[in-house]
Design a protein around this motif. Structure first.
Motif, PDB file in Angstrom:
ATOM      1  N   TYR A 148     -36.271  25.002 -31.838  1.00  0.00           N
ATOM      2  CA  TYR A 148     -35.267  26.050 -32.037  1.00  0.00           C
ATOM      3  C   TYR A 148     -35.724  27.034 -33.096  1.00  0.00           C
ATOM      4  O   TYR A 148     -36.417  26.677 -34.053  1.00  0.00           O
ATOM      5  CB  TYR A 148     -33.931  25.449 -32.504  1.00  0.00           C
ATOM      6  N   PHE A 162     -23.090  29.280 -34.740  1.00  0.00           N
ATOM      7  CA  PHE A 162     -22.640  28.021 -35.336  1.00  0.00           C
ATOM      8  C   PHE A 162     -22.743  28.154 -36.849  1.00  0.00           C
ATOM      9  O   PHE A 162     -23.413  29.047 -37.371  1.00  0.00           O
ATOM     10  CB  PHE A 162     -23.456  26.824 -34.835  1.00  0.00           C
ATOM     11  N   VAL A 232     -27.648  25.811 -27.725  1.00  0.00           N
ATOM     12  CA  VAL A 232     -27.728  24.561 -28.460  1.00  0.00           C
ATOM     13  C   VAL A 232     -26.962  23.492 -27.697  1.00  0.00           C
ATOM     14  O   VAL A 232     -25.782  23.681 -27.363  1.00  0.00           O
ATOM     15  CB  VAL A 232     -27.143  24.711 -29.875  1.00  0.00           C
ATOM     16  N   GLY A 233     -27.605  22.375 -27.405  1.00  0.00           N
ATOM     17  CA  GLY A 233     -26.968  21.298 -26.668  1.00  0.00           C
ATOM     18  C   GLY A 233     -26.383  20.248 -27.591  1.00  0.00           C
ATOM     19  O   GLY A 233     -26.813  20.087 -28.737  1.00  0.00           O
ATOM     20  N   VAL A 234     -25.398  19.520 -27.124  1.00  0.00           N
ATOM     21  CA  VAL A 234     -24.732  18.471 -27.899  1.00  0.00           C
ATOM     22  C   VAL A 234     -24.835  17.152 -27.139  1.00  0.00           C
ATOM     23  O   VAL A 234     -24.604  17.101 -25.927  1.00  0.00           O
ATOM     24  CB  VAL A 234     -23.244  18.817 -28.142  1.00  0.00           C
ATOM     25  N   THR A 235     -25.208  16.093 -27.843  1.00  0.00           N
ATOM     26  CA  THR A 235     -25.271  14.767 -27.217  1.00  0.00           C
ATOM     27  C   THR A 235     -24.261  13.798 -27.822  1.00  0.00           C
ATOM     28  O   THR A 235     -24.096  12.688 -27.316  1.00  0.00           O
ATOM     29  CB  THR A 235     -26.676  14.155 -27.374  1.00  0.00           C
ATOM     30  N   ASP A 236     -23.587  14.226 -28.892  1.00  0.00           N
ATOM     31  CA  ASP A 236     -22.658  13.322 -29.580  1.00  0.00           C
ATOM     32  C   ASP A 236     -21.502  14.124 -30.153  1.00  0.00           C
ATOM     33  O   ASP A 236     -21.674  14.896 -31.099  1.00  0.00           O
ATOM     34  CB  ASP A 236     -23.396  12.574 -30.703  1.00  0.00           C
ATOM     35  N   PHE A 237     -20.298  13.970 -29.602  1.00  0.00           N
ATOM     36  CA  PHE A 237     -19.133  14.694 -30.103  1.00  0.00           C
ATOM     37  C   PHE A 237     -18.790  14.302 -31.536  1.00  0.00           C
ATOM     38  O   PHE A 237     -18.119  15.050 -32.246  1.00  0.00           O
ATOM     39  CB  PHE A 237     -17.923  14.444 -29.202  1.00  0.00           C
ATOM     40  N   ASN A 238     -19.248  13.138 -31.993  1.00  0.00           N
ATOM     41  CA  ASN A 238     -18.955  12.701 -33.351  1.00  0.00           C
ATOM     42  C   ASN A 238     -19.667  13.551 -34.400  1.00  0.00           C
ATOM     43  O   ASN A 238     -19.334  13.492 -35.585  1.00  0.00           O
ATOM     44  CB  ASN A 238     -19.350  11.238 -33.550  1.00  0.00           C
ATOM     45  N   SER A 239     -20.652  14.364 -33.977  1.00  0.00           N
ATOM     46  CA  SER A 239     -21.367  15.193 -34.926  1.00  0.00           C
ATOM     47  C   SER A 239     -20.574  16.437 -35.304  1.00  0.00           C
ATOM     48  O   SER A 239     -20.936  17.154 -36.239  1.00  0.00           O
ATOM     49  CB  SER A 239     -22.730  15.614 -34.355  1.00  0.00           C
ATOM     50  N   PHE A 240     -19.505  16.728 -34.586  1.00  0.00           N
ATOM     51  CA  PHE A 240     -18.688  17.895 -34.918  1.00  0.00           C
ATOM     52  C   PHE A 240     -17.987  17.685 -36.244  1.00  0.00           C
ATOM     53  O   PHE A 240     -17.513  16.597 -36.569  1.00  0.00           O
ATOM     54  CB  PHE A 240     -17.628  18.142 -33.842  1.00  0.00           C
ATOM     55  N   GLN A 242     -14.928  17.834 -38.582  1.00  0.00           N
ATOM     56  CA  GLN A 242     -13.489  17.765 -38.346  1.00  0.00           C
ATOM     57  C   GLN A 242     -12.734  18.532 -39.423  1.00  0.00           C
ATOM     58  O   GLN A 242     -13.074  18.446 -40.611  1.00  0.00           O
ATOM     59  CB  GLN A 242     -13.020  16.299 -38.366  1.00  0.00           C
TER      60      GLN A 242
END
Length: 245
Positions: A148, A162, A232-240, A242
């Protein structure tokens, strides 16, 4: 070859500190390896000298915790997007083999910023072409293309794709910026040089205000914003991040 996770480019010494030092500090503390490459020596700056800028850049690097910083000595204000400069950047990219590149804003108040952005982005792509040959200290380099290229936001407001939470690192970011004692307002700022757009106390307040504004967008205290031309791709929603409120 010194493999790093992140390679940050700035066309002038202090661009990285203003644009993405919070991200760098956070990444270093997460165990990532980071290097910085300044394209010019900032020799056209109204305040200070080339010699003071080198000392200030080294001091800022120590504050950020990076291990490597170098200067490609392109011509401040007059560097061009040409083969010679593209090859200099390619050589640096292949030397550090970063996964991510951070570089200047796509367009900005200072014309060097946008031009540097284009130069680095072109070099990042061409660095992956194996038929472009480069060498370092007489040793041929392997082709390398980062995953990237992200552009940090500078003077002009650009809507980020982002943002990166730097809440825990804002104080250290400001310390890195203020390492440039000839450029920005500190208690050590020389009184015998002309005031500039960036040397007043109000300028640092705008840096903090930008970080506050971007942080508010994701419910944190401070953040730095980035633009990317690549999805940008996401593989884990927990990385957002909160929101806390």
């Amino acid at each position: 070859m010194t493999k790093v996770d992140i390679l940050a480019f700035g066309v002038h010494p202090d661009d990285v500190e203003l644009g993405c030092s919070g991200t760098i500090i956070a990444s270093v503390q997460q165990g990532k390896k980071v290097a910085i490459v300044d394209l010019t020596q900032g020799e056209l700056g109204t305040r200070g000298t080339v010699e003071t800028r080198y000392k200030e850049a080294a001091d800022a690097a120590r504050i950020m915790g990076v291990d490597w910083r170098e200067n490609l000595k392109m011509e401040d204000g007059f560097f061009q997007i040409n083969e010679a400069n593209i090859r200099k950047v390619i050589t640096a990219i292949r030397k550090y083999q970063p996964e991510i590149i951070l570089c200047n804003a796509l367009e900005d108040r200072h014309p060097d910023h946008g031009r540097s952005s284009q130069l680095v982005e072109e070099a990042a792509f061409m660095s992956g072409l194996r038929k472009i040959e480069t060498s370092l200290d007489g040793v041929a380099q392997d082709a390398w293309r980062p995953k990237y290229v992200f552009h940090y936001i500078q003077d002009r407001y650009l809507k980020p794709d982002f943002v990166f939470d730097i809440s825990a690192h804002m104080q250290q970011k400001i310390a890195a910026v203020q390492a440039y004692t000839t450029q920005f307002y500190t208690t050590q700022t020389a009184d015998d040089e002309p005031q500039t757009y960036i040397s007043t106390p109000d300028f640092l307040e705008t840096v903090k205000a930008r970080a506050l504004m971007l942080g508010k967008r994701i419910g944190v205290r401070y953040a730095e914003g980035y633009l990317t031309k690549k999805m940008v791709g996401v593989t884990d929603f927990n990385s957002f991040v909160q929101e806390t409120t």
